[in-house]
Design a protein around this motif. Structure first.
Motif, short mmCIF file in Angstrom:
data_model
loop_
_atom_site.label_atom_id
_atom_site.label_comp_id
_atom_site.label_asym_id
_atom_site.label_seq_id
_atom_site.Cartn_x
_atom_site.Cartn_y
_atom_site.Cartn_z
N ALA A 1 0.87 -1.28 0.16
CA ALA A 1 -0.03 -0.01 0.11
C ALA A 1 0.93 1.16 0.01
CB ALA A 1 -0.79 -0.11 1.49
N MET A 2 0.27 2.16 -0.50
CA MET A 2 0.84 3.34 -0.46
C MET A 2 -0.24 4.70 -0.49
SD MET A 2 3.27 5.18 -3.35
CE MET A 2 5.07 4.43 -2.86
N GLY A 3 0.21 5.67 0.39
CA GLY A 3 -0.71 6.90 0.47
C GLY A 3 -0.27 7.96 1.01
N ARG A 4 -1.00 9.16 0.84
CA ARG A 4 -0.70 10.45 1.36
C ARG A 4 -0.91 10.43 2.79
NH1 ARG A 4 0.07 13.71 -3.08
NH2 ARG A 4 -1.02 13.09 -4.92
N VAL A 5 -0.09 11.27 3.60
CA VAL A 5 -0.17 11.53 5.04
C VAL A 5 -0.79 12.96 5.22
CG1 VAL A 5 0.90 11.73 7.22
CG2 VAL A 5 1.85 9.99 5.33
N PRO A 6 -1.95 13.02 5.77
CA PRO A 6 -2.60 14.44 6.04
C PRO A 6 -1.82 14.86 7.25
CG PRO A 6 -3.87 12.49 6.88
CD PRO A 6 -2.77 12.00 6.24
N ARG A 7 -2.03 16.27 7.23
CA ARG A 7 -1.29 17.11 8.31
C ARG A 7 -2.01 16.43 9.57
NH1 ARG A 7 1.81 21.13 8.70
NH2 ARG A 7 1.47 22.78 10.39
N PHE A 8 -1.07 16.34 10.78
CA PHE A 8 -1.34 15.79 11.88
C PHE A 8 -0.50 16.68 12.93
CE2 PHE A 8 1.79 12.92 10.64
CZ PHE A 8 2.67 12.66 11.94
#
Length: 116
Positions: free
Chosen positions: A31-38
């Motif tokens: 899997a690969m995905g964007r990291v939202p701001r946290f």
């Protein structure tokens, strides 16, 4: 996400802006995905914490790989995944994520490193 060793007044918001993580199982990308701001906060009344959620909207894992993961969980008690990638404002993150046979178990030690 749990964090340890932060100063009481520590506070940082990171991620977003093209941050991406890849999840792999013994070198095979799954899997690969964007990291939202946290945000990450130091000790407070509720302890150290990071506010952030990771999720997959759709994933497809080949049956052979699913079988390997199932076997590792049965034999070893947990399947080990690697999570790594660049998080804006944080650095390069490398983690070992364990998926236990008993989903209620948690790892007692931090399994991530950040390379600034």
């Amino acid at each position: 996400m749990g964090v340890v060793g932060l100063a009481e007044n520590y506070h940082a918001c990171v991620g977003g802006g093209g941050s991406v993580l890849e999840v792999s199982y013994h070198g095979m990308a799954v899997a690969m995905g964007r990291v939202p701001r946290f945000c990450v906060h130091g000790k407070r009344a509720g302890g150290e914490r990071a506010d952030g959620v990771a999720s997959a909207k759709a994933t497809s894992v080949r049956e052979e790989l699913r079988g390997l993961i199932r076997s590792e969980r049965q034999i070893v008690g947990a399947a080990e995944f690697s999570v790594e990638g660049e998080i804006k404002g944080f650095g390069y993150l490398r983690c070992k994520a364990l998926w236990f046979r008993d989903d209620k178990r948690r790892s007692p030690i931090p399994l991530c490193q950040v390379e600034a």
